[in-house]
Design a protein around this motif. Sequence first.
Motif, PDB file in Angstrom:
ATOM      1  N   ASN A 124       6.190   8.814   9.765  1.00  0.00           N
ATOM      2  CA  ASN A 124       5.604   8.272   8.535  1.00  0.00           C
ATOM      3  C   ASN A 124       4.866   9.284   7.668  1.00  0.00           C
ATOM      4  O   ASN A 124       4.394   8.940   6.591  1.00  0.00           O
ATOM      5  CB  ASN A 124       4.642   7.130   8.893  1.00  0.00           C
ATOM      6  N   GLY A 125       4.741  10.499   8.118  1.00  0.00           N
ATOM      7  CA  GLY A 125       4.000  11.503   7.348  1.00  0.00           C
ATOM      8  C   GLY A 125       2.525  11.491   7.739  1.00  0.00           C
ATOM      9  O   GLY A 125       2.191  11.445   8.919  1.00  0.00           O
ATOM     10  N   TRP A 126       1.641  11.489   6.737  1.00  0.00           N
ATOM     11  CA  TRP A 126       0.202  11.505   7.004  1.00  0.00           C
ATOM     12  C   TRP A 126      -0.348  10.080   7.013  1.00  0.00           C
ATOM     13  O   TRP A 126      -0.374   9.415   5.986  1.00  0.00           O
ATOM     14  CB  TRP A 126      -0.526  12.346   5.956  1.00  0.00           C
ATOM     15  N   VAL A 127      -0.776   9.636   8.188  1.00  0.00           N
ATOM     16  CA  VAL A 127      -1.383   8.315   8.307  1.00  0.00           C
ATOM     17  C   VAL A 127      -2.825   8.412   7.816  1.00  0.00           C
ATOM     18  O   VAL A 127      -3.612   9.230   8.301  1.00  0.00           O
ATOM     19  CB  VAL A 127      -1.362   7.815   9.767  1.00  0.00           C
ATOM     20  N   VAL A 128      -3.171   7.591   6.833  1.00  0.00           N
ATOM     21  CA  VAL A 128      -4.513   7.614   6.249  1.00  0.00           C
ATOM     22  C   VAL A 128      -5.420   6.688   7.050  1.00  0.00           C
ATOM     23  O   VAL A 128      -5.255   5.469   7.038  1.00  0.00           O
ATOM     24  CB  VAL A 128      -4.483   7.178   4.765  1.00  0.00           C
ATOM     25  N   ILE A 129      -6.379   7.283   7.752  1.00  0.00           N
ATOM     26  CA  ILE A 129      -7.321   6.512   8.559  1.00  0.00           C
ATOM     27  C   ILE A 129      -8.506   6.065   7.705  1.00  0.00           C
ATOM     28  O   ILE A 129      -9.011   4.961   7.845  1.00  0.00           O
ATOM     29  CB  ILE A 129      -7.812   7.350   9.759  1.00  0.00           C
ATOM     30  N   ASP A 130      -8.938   6.932   6.800  1.00  0.00           N
ATOM     31  CA  ASP A 130     -10.054   6.591   5.914  1.00  0.00           C
ATOM     32  C   ASP A 130      -9.902   7.386   4.617  1.00  0.00           C
ATOM     33  O   ASP A 130      -9.486   8.545   4.644  1.00  0.00           O
ATOM     34  CB  ASP A 130     -11.391   6.929   6.587  1.00  0.00           C
ATOM     35  N   GLY A 131     -10.222   6.758   3.492  1.00  0.00           N
ATOM     36  CA  GLY A 131     -10.167   7.433   2.203  1.00  0.00           C
ATOM     37  C   GLY A 131      -9.044   6.967   1.303  1.00  0.00           C
ATOM     38  O   GLY A 131      -8.820   7.535   0.235  1.00  0.00           O
ATOM     39  N   GLN A 132      -8.328   5.903   1.702  1.00  0.00           N
ATOM     40  CA  GLN A 132      -7.159   5.479   0.925  1.00  0.00           C
ATOM     41  C   GLN A 132      -7.522   4.921  -0.446  1.00  0.00           C
ATOM     42  O   GLN A 132      -6.728   4.995  -1.383  1.00  0.00           O
ATOM     43  CB  GLN A 132      -6.316   4.473   1.710  1.00  0.00           C
ATOM     44  N   GLN A 133      -8.743   4.390  -0.619  1.00  0.00           N
ATOM     45  CA  GLN A 133      -9.122   3.830  -1.922  1.00  0.00           C
ATOM     46  C   GLN A 133      -9.183   4.926  -2.986  1.00  0.00           C
ATOM     47  O   GLN A 133      -8.661   4.773  -4.093  1.00  0.00           O
ATOM     48  CB  GLN A 133     -10.475   3.105  -1.821  1.00  0.00           C
ATOM     49  N   ARG A 134      -9.816   6.046  -2.653  1.00  0.00           N
ATOM     50  CA  ARG A 134      -9.889   7.162  -3.602  1.00  0.00           C
ATOM     51  C   ARG A 134      -8.522   7.805  -3.812  1.00  0.00           C
ATOM     52  O   ARG A 134      -8.183   8.216  -4.916  1.00  0.00           O
ATOM     53  CB  ARG A 134     -10.882   8.213  -3.108  1.00  0.00           C
ATOM     54  N   LEU A 135      -7.764   7.915  -2.736  1.00  0.00           N
ATOM     55  CA  LEU A 135      -6.431   8.513  -2.836  1.00  0.00           C
ATOM     56  C   LEU A 135      -5.561   7.693  -3.782  1.00  0.00           C
ATOM     57  O   LEU A 135      -4.839   8.247  -4.626  1.00  0.00           O
ATOM     58  CB  LEU A 135      -5.802   8.584  -1.444  1.00  0.00           C
ATOM     59  N   THR A 136      -5.617   6.378  -3.657  1.00  0.00           N
ATOM     60  CA  THR A 136      -4.853   5.489  -4.536  1.00  0.00           C
ATOM     61  C   THR A 136      -5.372   5.563  -5.969  1.00  0.00           C
ATOM     62  O   THR A 136      -4.591   5.587  -6.924  1.00  0.00           O
ATOM     63  CB  THR A 136      -4.913   4.039  -4.022  1.00  0.00           C
ATOM     64  N   THR A 137      -6.703   5.618  -6.136  1.00  0.00           N
ATOM     65  CA  THR A 137      -7.284   5.675  -7.480  1.00  0.00           C
ATOM     66  C   THR A 137      -6.892   6.958  -8.199  1.00  0.00           C
ATOM     67  O   THR A 137      -6.574   6.931  -9.404  1.00  0.00           O
ATOM     68  CB  THR A 137      -8.827   5.556  -7.414  1.00  0.00           C
ATOM     69  N   LEU A 138      -6.887   8.078  -7.501  1.00  0.00           N
ATOM     70  CA  LEU A 138      -6.463   9.338  -8.126  1.00  0.00           C
ATOM     71  C   LEU A 138      -5.007   9.250  -8.571  1.00  0.00           C
ATOM     72  O   LEU A 138      -4.634   9.759  -9.642  1.00  0.00           O
ATOM     73  CB  LEU A 138      -6.634  10.510  -7.155  1.00  0.00           C
ATOM     74  N   PHE A 139      -4.193   8.613  -7.757  1.00  0.00           N
ATOM     75  CA  PHE A 139      -2.780   8.408  -8.126  1.00  0.00           C
ATOM     76  C   PHE A 139      -2.697   7.637  -9.441  1.00  0.00           C
ATOM     77  O   PHE A 139      -1.939   7.998 -10.345  1.00  0.00           O
ATOM     78  CB  PHE A 139      -2.065   7.648  -7.006  1.00  0.00           C
ATOM     79  N   ILE A 140      -3.489   6.580  -9.556  1.00  0.00           N
ATOM     80  CA  ILE A 140      -3.476   5.736 -10.760  1.00  0.00           C
ATOM     81  C   ILE A 140      -3.978   6.509 -11.976  1.00  0.00           C
ATOM     82  O   ILE A 140      -3.391   6.447 -13.059  1.00  0.00           O
ATOM     83  CB  ILE A 140      -4.326   4.468 -10.525  1.00  0.00           C
ATOM     84  N   ILE A 141      -5.069   7.275 -11.807  1.00  0.00           N
ATOM     85  CA  ILE A 141      -5.632   8.049 -12.927  1.00  0.00           C
ATOM     86  C   ILE A 141      -4.626   9.070 -13.441  1.00  0.00           C
ATOM     87  O   ILE A 141      -4.375   9.175 -14.651  1.00  0.00           O
ATOM     88  CB  ILE A 141      -6.937   8.749 -12.497  1.00  0.00           C
ATOM     89  N   LEU A 142      -4.046   9.841 -12.527  1.00  0.00           N
ATOM     90  CA  LEU A 142      -3.103  10.887 -12.938  1.00  0.00           C
ATOM     91  C   LEU A 142      -1.838  10.270 -13.550  1.00  0.00           C
ATOM     92  O   LEU A 142      -1.269  10.822 -14.496  1.00  0.00           O
ATOM     93  CB  LEU A 142      -2.744  11.771 -11.744  1.00  0.00           C
ATOM     94  N   THR A 143      -1.405   9.143 -13.014  1.00  0.00           N
ATOM     95  CA  THR A 143      -0.244   8.443 -13.579  1.00  0.00           C
ATOM     96  C   THR A 143      -0.523   8.025 -15.014  1.00  0.00           C
ATOM     97  O   THR A 143       0.313   8.215 -15.912  1.00  0.00           O
ATOM     98  CB  THR A 143       0.103   7.212 -12.726  1.00  0.00           C
ATOM     99  N   CYS A 144      -1.692   7.454 -15.247  1.00  0.00           N
ATOM    100  CA  CYS A 144      -2.055   6.968 -16.578  1.00  0.00           C
ATOM    101  C   CYS A 144      -2.155   8.119 -17.576  1.00  0.00           C
ATOM    102  O   CYS A 144      -1.653   8.030 -18.703  1.00  0.00           O
ATOM    103  CB  CYS A 144      -3.382   6.211 -16.502  1.00  0.00           C
ATOM    104  N   ILE A 145      -2.785   9.218 -17.179  1.00  0.00           N
ATOM    105  CA  ILE A 145      -2.940  10.367 -18.083  1.00  0.00           C
ATOM    106  C   ILE A 145      -1.587  10.946 -18.461  1.00  0.00           C
ATOM    107  O   ILE A 145      -1.312  11.225 -19.635  1.00  0.00           O
ATOM    108  CB  ILE A 145      -3.819  11.450 -17.419  1.00  0.00           C
TER     109      ILE A 145
END
Length: 346
Positions: free
Chosen positions: A76-97
């Motif tokens: 599965n690659g890198w299993v995210v144990i903690d920090g997924q909220q920020r990781l997802t938010t950065l994805f959304i911010i960069l996508t929008c920009i």
Amino acid sequence: MANNSMGTKKVEELLVSKSMPLGMQFYVPNYQRGYRWKESQVQQLLNDIKEFDYEKNNEKKFYCLQPLVVTEDKENGWVVIDGQQRLTTLFIILTCIEKMLYKEKAQLYQMNYQNKPQMHDWLEELGDVNNDVQINSDDIDAYHITNAYLTVKAWLEEANDLKAIGAEIREKIRTYTRFIWYEVKGDIKPEIIFTNINMGKIKLTNAELIKALLLKQDNYKGENDDVIKVSQIKISTAWDNMEAKLQRDDLWRFLTGSGKFSKSETHMELIFRIMAKDIVKDRIRNNPEFYVENEEELNKDTYTFIIFSRELEYLENEKTDKPLPYSELLESFWGKIERYYNMFIV
């Protein structure tokens, strides 16, 4: 967390590149909740990044995000144990920009969710230049994802100069923002680590992060197992003894001048905060770039760790023609920590 690997990783290192055509592959297991960030949290992250006073071409100055705790999984690659909220938010911010400024779909990293595989598609659809994003109330996760995107869009539209601010935020995130990258190795189940983090049994800020920084296996590349073990035991034992003494009620009240006592805190943090201030003061005499305006305010939970991590980088770069093994450099730095401790205890 035994056998961990500790450091910082630029957001840019997660993104699509020649060596990673799809970017890093992240996998959010089903024991985690879905995406739940509210408008205020998204806005706060954007404001913090905007306020960060970066310096072009000086990547030693960076905005530091909370720990991203991961473990590698061949399937599965890198299993995210903690920090997924920020990781997802950065994805959304960069996508929008990328979509607003350049009319292109951002080439980022892959987010996959065990509980709801469709979340991957919802995130990807945000970047479709032909898709006018609207609130999706059909699903709780879809709602928060689309609401976060529209929050970013509204925040950018309120800027005096959309293109300038958007481009600056994009550059700050990609090049001058880092996660504390905490890679867990070994046979411990990720579910147990996740539970321990969220129950407060494992602390991942400042003092405990510094401890992991000092004890990580990567510090001892090229050295035999006996040398590694002796150094790690020496530092770990000294740490435990120092912390135990600082946990004494009477001593802590004397040192802090307070009648309050908190057993939930790691009291070594007091020593590290004082030491961090002196490190910055000493460094900026010859290395003014070591100081970053607003850094302590913006990175309240991890500022001490950032300073210690940066200082170790500077010490390593200052090695002479006959450099010390990194373990000896590390022990020298640990000796400095002990001297600070003794200033207060002796």
